[in-house]
Design a protein around this motif. Structure first.
Motif, mmCIF file in Angstrom:
data_model
loop_
_atom_site.group_PDB
_atom_site.id
_atom_site.type_symbol
_atom_site.label_atom_id
_atom_site.label_comp_id
_atom_site.label_asym_id
_atom_site.label_seq_id
_atom_site.Cartn_x
_atom_site.Cartn_y
_atom_site.Cartn_z
ATOM 1 N N ARG A 57 0.831 -1.190 0.000
ATOM 2 C CA ARG A 57 0.000 0.000 0.000
ATOM 3 C C ARG A 57 0.874 1.251 0.000
ATOM 4 O O ARG A 57 1.790 1.361 0.803
ATOM 5 C CB ARG A 57 -0.909 0.007 1.220
ATOM 6 C CG ARG A 57 -1.923 1.131 1.094
ATOM 7 C CD ARG A 57 -2.773 1.298 2.309
ATOM 8 N NE ARG A 57 -1.976 1.710 3.446
ATOM 9 C CZ ARG A 57 -1.910 1.019 4.560
ATOM 10 N NH1 ARG A 57 -2.508 -0.133 4.665
ATOM 11 N NH2 ARG A 57 -1.196 1.470 5.570
ATOM 12 N N HIS A 104 -4.829 -1.193 -3.510
ATOM 13 C CA HIS A 104 -4.742 -0.979 -2.063
ATOM 14 C C HIS A 104 -4.562 0.482 -1.699
ATOM 15 O O HIS A 104 -4.934 0.910 -0.620
ATOM 16 C CB HIS A 104 -3.639 -1.847 -1.459
ATOM 17 C CG HIS A 104 -4.049 -3.279 -1.393
ATOM 18 N ND1 HIS A 104 -4.687 -3.820 -0.315
ATOM 19 C CD2 HIS A 104 -3.972 -4.264 -2.315
ATOM 20 C CE1 HIS A 104 -4.965 -5.086 -0.562
ATOM 21 N NE2 HIS A 104 -4.547 -5.381 -1.780
ATOM 22 N N THR A 105 -3.973 1.250 -2.618
ATOM 23 C CA THR A 105 -3.776 2.666 -2.316
ATOM 24 C C THR A 105 -5.086 3.411 -2.536
ATOM 25 O O THR A 105 -5.472 4.242 -1.737
ATOM 26 C CB THR A 105 -2.640 3.235 -3.182
ATOM 27 O OG1 THR A 105 -1.501 2.398 -3.030
ATOM 28 C CG2 THR A 105 -2.264 4.640 -2.743
#
Length: 739
Positions: A57, A104-105
């Motif tokens: 992330r 995920h970011t």
């Protein structure tokens, strides 16, 4: 527990450290967990004994322009280095990794986790940081013991480099401890103050004397901290590359997960609301940090050095750091009262200073505050571009611009006009070649000054930049003007320069310089091809230049190095890389120049090596090495050793540019004046708006030409085969005069 679905697995080599080098590992990329885990072998993976993992992330992937199988992942203040079997293999991994990182970011964008670290959280981190500190101090003692018993120079050098790195890490941790302590105190104060925590600002606080006394007294290892923690801000090199990194990244509600989140004492915390905040998605499966079981794991600290010359802040009387946002010279664009034409003012006996501006807009650049704003925008940018993508069409944010056009930057090749003209003073072809190399190697440092790398404006099609230099020993009294030269109002003894943007797609600039009295000229064209490399931006300078000594009918053809903007997420710096050549076909002399990019472990920045060859010789008669922005030394085959160029001692001669009101509207400074002025007074929105107007006008004109099927006509250069050549070079004018 059943194994989670992994989207990709396979072998990669991973760089461990200088001793162990590249090591083969089995990697598993877990898309759902956002995790890249590695094992010593596939077999070990089946048994579940993980060696380490990289949490993806907020990670950034980087590729190296100079080879096609390696890549890096930078996250949690560490850079991991990997090598795939070949380019295709790398492509597959990078594609999968980018998908995972993005997922995920983005998942976190706009989520306010509401996570507020408690005093216990801070204490835990402080204890952890202190433990790291002790380990490193032990390590330093070991290095000292080793150095005492070490006889070999090579080995000594290695140990000393390691010791140096460890030292700066120690500084870095001390710095983190101070920041943590301050943040802890502040969060305490704020909790009591309003019952809820506002975004913590660990940086501003570093300048407030009050919290610092208790810092020392409550430190678990006071002996180590220097008496004045404020000094920590000034430490020359501070890699924040330790696992303490993400601690501070969890402080603010919305902090950008970029390598510099620990703050370096200079950067205000990011206030961008769109950037991901550090939230742990599934604490049971995803470890809090990327880690590795190798005790002596190598992390690339250098990416995160804060150079001693990073943006300076002013400390106002209240003790908090205030960013300078107002212009120090707000009235810099007032017009003088005289609007007489240039010719009449010439005859009026006005002095040179009244006519020409030798001011460089970069001179008064207080670079305060740029790094942090820069980061949130760059992060936003990174989410739009893919690795290896051509950046020609990507619009960069305005504030990382350098307040001058690329055409003007090319003029800095002649910041030492005396070195350039003295090429034609040499009586011997060998000496002329050496002098060409000397001028060439001196030509790069002036265009890239300033601690933070910035990007010049992309010139507009048809844009022109003109200037001249008065040579040091030249008195301009009663000298004849070169009325038919590129800069007609200048004497025959000066060096004159003109550049034109001759093409927009692809972006090509052509430029030409001459000195009439010395019968020397230079003609060049450069096509800039930018590529996005993750932690860097690469610019390929495709094209060539030609120095012509007219008295000898010699032409020296040369090529240009590539440029790289490194550490674009923290404090960007410029690096040159690649192999260049200089050849004179008439005399047979040649030179080979290599601009070395810094290897990721050890090694110096900005190194060059060069060899100069006599006709038909395999062995060079002169070898040069040093730094293109420092000192370069020459070793001759005769055994003589000399300083070849010392850029620190060479006086830079300022270019003289016609005052704004005398310029045509398509000349660089006139064309970009609104952008420059607004950047100067730090009105970023107005600057962006002005830049947008220029670019929009360029697009509209291009559309109109397309509809009417009109070809664009260049102003001063024409295409000749592969090259762009100045229409009226000295060579042609002198030839015509003879007949």
């Amino acid at each position: 527990a059943p194994k989670m679905a992994s989207i990709m697995e396979g072998p990669l080599s991973k760089w461990t450290n200088v001793m162990k080098g590249w090591q083969y590992r089995w990697f598993v990329l877990d898309y759902n967990a956002g995790l890249l885990s590695y094992y010593t072998s596939k077999d070990k993976m089946m048994r579940g004994s993980r060696r380490g993992c990289v949490r993806l992330r907020g990670a950034v992937i980087g590729i190296d322009d100079e080879d096609d199988s390696t890549f890096t992942i930078t996250v949690d203040q560490k850079t991991f280095h990997f090598q795939a079997r070949d380019a295709d293999e790398r492509e597959k991994w990078i594609h999968a990794l980018e998908e995972t990182i993005l997922r995920h970011t983005l998942q976190l964008q706009g989520l306010d986790s509401g996570f507020v670290p408690s005093v216990q959280d801070f204490d835990k981190k402080l204890t952890e940081a202190d433990a790291y500190l002790q380990i490193l101090i032990e390590q330093l003692k070991l290095f000292d013991d080793k150095l005492q018993n070490c006889k070999e120079d090579e080995q000594r050098k290695k140990i000393e480099t390691l010791k140096e790195t460890t030292n700066s890490m120690v500084e870095s941790i001390k710095h983190c401890i101070v920041l943590l302590q301050i943040a802890k105190d502040q969060s305490n104060v704020e909790k009591h103050a309003d019952g809820m925590i506002s975004t913590i600002n660990p940086v501003d606080a570093i300048y407030q004397p009050s919290p610092l006394e208790p810092v020392i007294s409550t430190m678990p290892s006071q002996t180590v901290l220097p008496p004045e923690p404020v000094q920590l801000c000034k430490s020359e090199q501070r890699p924040s590359s330790l696992p303490v990194g993400p601690v501070l990244a969890t402080l603010g509600h919305h902090q950008t997960p970029t390598p510099n989140s620990t703050g370096s004492g200079h950067s205000p915390p990011s206030s961008s609301l769109t950037s991901p905040s550090h939230v742990n998605l599934s604490p049971n499966t995803v470890p809090e940090f990327s880690y590795s079981s190798s005790e002596d794991e190598f992390y690339d600290a250098d990416e995160f050095h804060q150079s001693g010359s990073s943006p300076k802040r002013l400390i106002d009387s209240s003790g908090s750091a205030s960013v300078l946002t107002h212009s120090s010279s707000g009235n810099s664009l007032k017009r003088p009262d005289t609007t007489e034409s240039l010719n009449s003012s010439m005859s009026n006996g006005t002095s040179d200073a009244d006519l020409f501006d030798s001011h460089d807009d970069r001179d008064d650049d207080a670079e305060a505050g740029s790094v942090e704003e820069h980061k949130s925008v760059i992060m936003h940018l990174l989410s739009q571009v893919r690795l290896g993508m051509d950046l020609t069409k990507v619009v960069l944010p305005t504030f990382i611009l350098e307040r001058r056009s690329l055409l003007e930057m090319y003029a800095d090749f002649f910041a030492h006009p005396d070195l350039f003209v003295s090429i034609s003073d040499q009586k011997d072809p060998k000496d002329r070649m050496v002098q060409v190399v000397k001028w060439y190697l001196s030509a790069f440092h002036a265009g890239r000054k300033g601690s933070v790398a910035k990007k010049p404006y992309n010139p507009i099609l048809g844009e022109i930049f003109q200037c001249h230099w008065t040579l040091p020993n030249d008195t301009e009294e009663n000298t004849e003007l070169v009325s038919e030269g590129p800069v007609p109002w200048v004497s025959k003894n000066s060096v004159t320069f003109v550049a034109e943007q001759v093409s927009h797609h692809p972006p090509i600039s052509a430029f030409y310089a001459e000195c009439f009295n010395k019968k020397i000229q230079f003609n060049a064209h450069i096509w800039t091809k930018s590529k996005f490399l993750g932690m860097s931006i690469g610019v390929h300078n495709i094209g060539q230049g030609c120095v012509s000594c007219l008295d000898y009918d010699e032409h020296y053809i040369l090529t240009f190095p590539n440029g790289y903007g490194r550490s674009i997420l923290t404090v960007p710096w410029v690096e040159l890389g690649g192999e260049c050549n200089i050849n004179c076909s008439k005399t047979g002399y040649s030179a080979n120049i290599i601009f070395h990019t810094k290897p990721f472990y050890g090694g110096k920045k900005h190194r060059i090596t060069a060899e100069i060859f006599s006709p038909n010789d395999k062995k060079s008669f002169c070898s040069i090495e040093g730094e293109w922005n420092g000192v370069m030394y020459a070793k001759y085959a005769t055994g003589e050793n000399t300083v070849f160029v010392d850029t620190k001692k060479l006086p830079i001669i300022k270019k003289k540019v016609r005052k704004l009101e005398d310029q045509n509207e398509y000349e660089s400074r006139s064309l970009w004046k609104d952008v420059t002025f607004n950047l100067k007074i730090r009105d970023i929105d107005a600057a962006t708006e002005a830049k947008h107007r220029l670019e929009e006008r360029q697009r509209a004109e291009a559309r109109e030409r397309k509809e009417k099927e009109i070809q664009w006509e260049t102003r001063l250069f024409h295409e000749d085969g592969e090259c762009w050549v100045y229409d009226e070079p000295l060579l042609k004018r002198l030839g015509a005069a003879k007949h």
